[in-house]
Design an enzyme around this catalytic site. Structure first.
Site, PDB file in Angstrom:
ATOM      1  N   THR A 162       0.991  -1.245   0.093  1.00 49.91           N
ATOM      2  CA  THR A 162       0.028   0.222   0.039  1.00 49.91           C
ATOM      3  C   THR A 162       0.945   1.325  -0.090  1.00 49.91           C
ATOM      4  O   THR A 162       1.344   1.835  -1.095  1.00 49.91           O
ATOM      5  CB  THR A 162      -0.964   0.076   1.376  1.00 49.91           C
ATOM      6  OG1 THR A 162      -0.200  -0.228   2.393  1.00 49.91           O
ATOM      7  CG2 THR A 162      -2.000  -1.119   1.176  1.00 49.91           C
ATOM      8  N   THR A 199      -1.385  -3.069  10.151  1.00 46.60           N
ATOM      9  CA  THR A 199      -1.821  -3.204   8.871  1.00 46.60           C
ATOM     10  C   THR A 199      -0.616  -3.970   8.209  1.00 46.60           C
ATOM     11  O   THR A 199       0.377  -3.225   7.613  1.00 46.60           O
ATOM     12  CB  THR A 199      -2.024  -1.918   8.004  1.00 46.60           C
ATOM     13  OG1 THR A 199      -3.064  -1.185   8.771  1.00 46.60           O
ATOM     14  CG2 THR A 199      -2.531  -2.227   6.490  1.00 46.60           C
ATOM     15  N   GLU A 285       6.179   4.015   7.273  1.00 48.07           N
ATOM     16  CA  GLU A 285       5.587   5.235   6.705  1.00 48.07           C
ATOM     17  C   GLU A 285       6.711   6.500   6.785  1.00 48.07           C
ATOM     18  O   GLU A 285       6.828   6.794   8.132  1.00 48.07           O
ATOM     19  CB  GLU A 285       4.247   5.838   6.928  1.00 48.07           C
ATOM     20  CG  GLU A 285       3.412   4.675   6.001  1.00 48.07           C
ATOM     21  CD  GLU A 285       2.006   5.151   6.549  1.00 48.07           C
ATOM     22  OE1 GLU A 285       0.887   4.447   5.722  1.00 48.07           O
ATOM     23  OE2 GLU A 285       1.872   5.750   7.335  1.00 48.07           O
ATOM     24  N   ASN A 407       0.373  10.787   6.027  1.00 52.65           N
ATOM     25  CA  ASN A 407      -0.821  10.591   6.746  1.00 52.65           C
ATOM     26  C   ASN A 407      -1.941  11.924   7.011  1.00 52.65           C
ATOM     27  O   ASN A 407      -2.898  11.495   7.540  1.00 52.65           O
ATOM     28  CB  ASN A 407      -0.356  10.114   8.216  1.00 52.65           C
ATOM     29  CG  ASN A 407      -0.278   8.825   7.966  1.00 52.65           C
ATOM     30  OD1 ASN A 407      -0.725   7.653   7.312  1.00 52.65           O
ATOM     31  ND2 ASN A 407       1.183   8.272   8.167  1.00 52.65           N
ATOM     32  N   THR A 412      -7.431  11.849   0.599  1.00 57.32           N
ATOM     33  CA  THR A 412      -7.693  12.799  -0.551  1.00 57.32           C
ATOM     34  C   THR A 412      -6.992  12.666  -1.780  1.00 57.32           C
ATOM     35  O   THR A 412      -5.896  11.874  -1.475  1.00 57.32           O
ATOM     36  CB  THR A 412      -7.691  14.268   0.321  1.00 57.32           C
ATOM     37  OG1 THR A 412      -6.649  14.198   1.046  1.00 57.32           O
ATOM     38  CG2 THR A 412      -9.107  14.682   0.980  1.00 57.32           C
TER      39      THR A 412
END
Lengths: 412, 412
Positions: A162, A199, A285, A407, A412
């Protein structure tokens, strides 16, 4: 059961140069683009030539996603799985009855396409939570399951990502009863990574013949020491799971906890899980470096784990690591609020090879040497509690501007 | 004991327009620059005209700083404090014997300068951990304690700040037995703010006559609902404390839990604590907005608190709030990993007035209306568990680029 210490150097285990989840005999994997994500691959699969003995560990989040619930049910049916399909782009989580129906429909389609029983299908989803799963892409993806042109393990590894940047894969080999056994693995991680599953999806394969109960226990115990010891941001997701498949194609004598070479198997299995777990932490991330926190000489294993997790999860430690700042006060603080009985006057802290805290108090150290340690891609913090004989290791990453960028604009 | 619900509107309580810790009769405060910090005020004090009944709550961090240990000892000696001195710039934490000696020496100097017994002196420190406390600045600061030109409460409020931007102060008035009672407060916060006390100092004063045990219990219960329900970054520091002083200069009949107007006092006391707690959250490092998470209809108070804290602490929720993104999946996820028995199918989530999740599933909502709610300085998330009658509120802030900037370069 865990006779071997995971931190010890691996004996008898050979690490394959370019190992994958398909390195063990009898596994194939692939991936395609179906439109769940804009451009990147988003639908992947692993298939075993025969039904494989299967074990799973699942998120402890109260909100469990539909695919996870269904997979758990299927694994529990006969402790066998033959095909795993994974989609990214949509987690099919918090999607109610519609989500459950689509999970079932996916398994049904896969079973039909592969000509196997439905309970032999495991499914996993990762991506946005709470948006109905578009089903046309799933249908499209299933049509490629048997396409010989799409059987490429790298495509599988990419299809499950992802916000991850790197694919995560590994395989090791060793001998059991003169048979050549391989254990392979693939994983995805990145956001919402925290102890107790995140996740995070992990898939471990082996061609060994393994007793179902022993595989399950090995997976649980290993997960506690590997996947459950990583954190990126403290958030545990609704979809996390690790599945282990043993298809037995090497025909060794049944491996269980009483087998004289069980510890060899376990070493290989643990090494695969640990490598994947560390890869997930490193690829967190926005991360620029992997942080390893090793707690030693704790009174109990629980204390060691809790302290390691507390330090690896601290936003202030993580930002200090980003700034390559030897701010040991933050490490001490995180040790202190771990809710464990710590004797501050015994605590010793090292950054790499440099001792920065002794007996709970800061000691003079070579700032430049520590700085050189901290700017590296791999930073190790060692916390010696000097209260006992237990140890634990946790892995995480630094907290950076990029984490905020990624994040604060996800949906969006 | 807590007969009144803190979330109810305050009755009989008048909020002073420019209230401070010195609004209650018989308290003075001031602050000076001593050189502990480069330019800003760094040494402050609160003094009561007579020894005041005192109560304290202290960090649960295993590593407790020297000033905190000494203050606890002093409060416990006779449950009386007359002078509080606070320095910023250095936490005098993890400083071993040297730190303890300097804490003692500070109290000794203050007692001498004020002509009071040493056990009537409380000291608090905030700033960098693990660096020996420079003592010359402390000596210098003490010399100003009685200087009439330095008695300015705003200087006190500024002297206790570290990475905070705004001073935090409040006072309320009410009548008890026909006497005009005032409760005032000041606080500092910013980094390392998390439930169970943080790098947070709070000082509450009142001119009421209050029973020592009742004051202590009121402080503990109120702290659990206010200061312990805020989080900035999940880190609880070594130096946090809240001290409450009641100097009794209003000569009311002794206030205790059996007094018919005890609840009025408690309302005022709670309002002061809640206001300070919210100010701390709003002024969190790098924060652009205050987030309030209200959990209602929980099975127990513990469940309500745990869920509220889990959501307010989630980095992913905090970054979504920064991005004004109605990413309710992250809220649901944080509810789910709070380690509480949640019934997902009953959970309802609202962002401001807009319901975004019903029965654990996302519902269509007006994205634009929610966006307009999320861009405000105050954002409220309401989580209705629909499992019982208990509620809890937690306060925090968003996680921003500025948090990273501030914390990746703190020491240097």
């Amino acid at each position: 059961m865990m006779a071997t210490d995971i931190t010890q150097p691996i004996q008898k285990i050979h690490i394959l140069e370019d190992g994958h989840v398909t390195s063990p005999k009898g596994f194939t994997a692939g991936g395609v683009h179906t439109g769940l994500r804009k451009k990147t691959l988003d639908f992947g699969w692993i298939h075993s030539v025969v039904p494989a003995t299967a074990a799973g560990v699942y998120t402890l989040n109260s909100f469990q996603a539909a695919p996870l619930k269904l997979t758990k049910k299927h694994v529990d049916t006969a402790k066998k799985i033959q095909t795993i399909v994974v989609n990214s782009g949509n987690a099919n989580s918090c999607t109610g009855e519609d989500g459950m129906k689509k999970a079932h429909a996916t398994a049904e389609l896969v079973a039909k396409e592969k000509g196997i029983e439905e309970h032999l299908v495991a499914i996993a989803s990762t991506g946005i939570i709470g948006v109905p799963l578009p089903f046309e892409p799933i249908k499209k993806g299933v049509q490629y399951l048997n396409d010989p042109l799409c059987q490429n393990v790298s495509d599988f590894e990419r299809a499950i990502l992802t916000t991850d940047i790197e694919t995560k894969h590994i395989a090791v080999e060793f001998e059991i009863d003169g048979k050549h056994i391989t254990v392979g693995g693939a994983a995805k991680g990145s956001g919402m990574i925290h102890p107790n599953m995140a996740t995070m999806l992990g898939f471990i394969t082996t061609d060994a013949v393994v007793d179902s109960k022993s595989l399950e226990e090995a997976l649980k115990a290993t997960t506690d020491k590997t996947f459950n010891m990583i954190t990126v941001d403290g958030d545990s997701s609704t979809n996390d799971m690790v599945l282990a498949l043993a298809n037995g194609t090497q025909g060794n004598t049944l491996l269980n906890q009483d087998h004289p070479q069980w510890t060899v198997f376990l070493e290989g299995f643990q090494y695969v899980c640990k490598t994947l777990a560390k890869s997930i932490a490193r690829d967190g991330e926005g991360a620029t470096k992997l942080i390893e926190v090793e707690v030693i000489e704790a009174k109990t294993a629980e204390v060691a784990q809790a302290v390691a997790k507390s330090v690896i999860s601290s936003n202030l430690v993580k930002t200090a690591m980003y700034g390559s700042d030897a701010n040991w006060g933050r490490i001490i603080t995180a040790i202190g609020y771990s809710n464990q009985k710590i004797e501050p006057e015994h605590v010793k802290v090292s950054i790499g090879d440099t001792v920065v805290v002794e007996k709970g108090i800061g000691v003079p150290f070579d700032e430049e040497a520590v700085m050189l340690t901290l700017v590296k891609d791999d930073v190790k913090l060692i916390i010696d509690l000097q209260q006992g004989q237990h140890s634990a290791t946790a892995w995480g990453c630094d907290l950076t501007y990029d984490y905020i960028r990624i994040n604060s604009s996800y949906r969006t």
